[in-house]
Design a protein around this motif. Sequence first.
Motif, PDB file in Angstrom:
ATOM      1  N   ARG A  44      42.742  28.871  61.759  1.00 41.67           N
ATOM      2  CA  ARG A  44      42.346  28.941  63.163  1.00 41.67           C
ATOM      3  C   ARG A  44      42.265  30.384  63.685  1.00 41.67           C
ATOM      4  N   GLU A  47      38.791  32.218  64.775  1.00 39.98           N
ATOM      5  CA  GLU A  47      38.131  31.842  66.029  1.00 39.98           C
ATOM      6  C   GLU A  47      38.597  32.704  67.203  1.00 39.98           C
ATOM      7  N   PHE A  51      33.534  34.356  67.388  1.00 38.83           N
ATOM      8  CA  PHE A  51      33.096  32.961  67.421  1.00 38.83           C
ATOM      9  C   PHE A  51      31.572  32.913  67.414  1.00 38.83           C
ATOM     10  N   TYR A  52      31.073  31.808  66.911  1.00 31.28           N
ATOM     11  CA  TYR A  52      29.621  31.634  66.730  1.00 31.28           C
ATOM     12  C   TYR A  52      29.115  30.626  67.748  1.00 31.28           C
ATOM     13  N   GLU A  53      28.087  31.043  68.495  1.00 30.07           N
ATOM     14  CA  GLU A  53      27.553  30.156  69.532  1.00 30.07           C
ATOM     15  C   GLU A  53      26.087  30.471  69.770  1.00 30.07           C
ATOM     16  N   TRP A  57      26.880  35.704  67.043  1.00 27.93           N
ATOM     17  CA  TRP A  57      28.313  35.955  66.954  1.00 27.93           C
ATOM     18  C   TRP A  57      28.768  36.749  68.177  1.00 27.93           C
ATOM     19  N   ALA A  60      35.746  37.508  70.216  1.00 34.09           N
ATOM     20  CA  ALA A  60      36.698  36.619  70.878  1.00 34.09           C
ATOM     21  C   ALA A  60      37.817  37.436  71.514  1.00 34.09           C
TER      22      ALA A  60
END
Length: 264
Positions: A44, A47, A51-53, A57, A60
């Motif tokens: 974890r 993240e 983070f990928y959205e 990239w 965070a």
Amino acid sequence: MNRLKTILAPVLSALLQISLLAVALYWILNSGAQAMNYQWQWDRVPEFIFFYEDGEWFPAELMEGLVVTLQISAISAIATLAIALIIALLRLSDSIIGRSIATLYIELIRNTPLLVQIYLLYFVFGPFLGLDRFTTAVLALALFQGAYTAEILRSGLINLPKGQFEACKTLGLSSFNSYRYIVLPQVVRKTLPSLTNELVSLVKNSSIVSVMAIFDLTTEGRNIVSDTAMPFEIWFTVAAIYLVITLSLSGLSAWLEHRMHNAY
């Protein structure tokens, strides 16, 4: 062939030592986690770094905190050098008032905790002077680290041969140009390892400004731990990031020292 062995031997030795240390650290951590029935959640951690959205990239929380830490450290380092140089010159001046002010500043800063100084600046002097949190953090770090750096520069100036100053006068250089082109480059070269130690200390001390609710790396780490109950993974990651920064500074210092040595 012998030269290659001379170069590779210490490198291989260092890699072996690091590997053994990593294995020992893994065994200790794993044994401790089993004793506490703690379940590692290293999967974890990424993240909270990136983070990928929407096909991109993004940094965070930890990376955003790292940017703030680097900003505070960089500005504080510049202010530290400026303060340290002024105080060092005052300590060496012929003015009794100047020497007294510089001595009082150094003794006061070096003999009180940084956390207390931050609280005083943030809750007492900051509101009076109209300083925001970021400026207060930079000022606190610069004033604290400047007291130590001033003594380093002063020792470098004292140990510089007097012939260098006499040569500047003979060449007709002004005081400003004498220090800019002749004196300070030699002082920096002689005191570079000590200055690097102060810079590393400044980066580590920057974590204390988290008490001012500045969202630096330490504050972001604390917030993540409170939200996820992953103290070990997050704090080890934060420590590793600080380690990378300080080791990079040490490596850069060693490279600069090598370049300066060859140049002279």
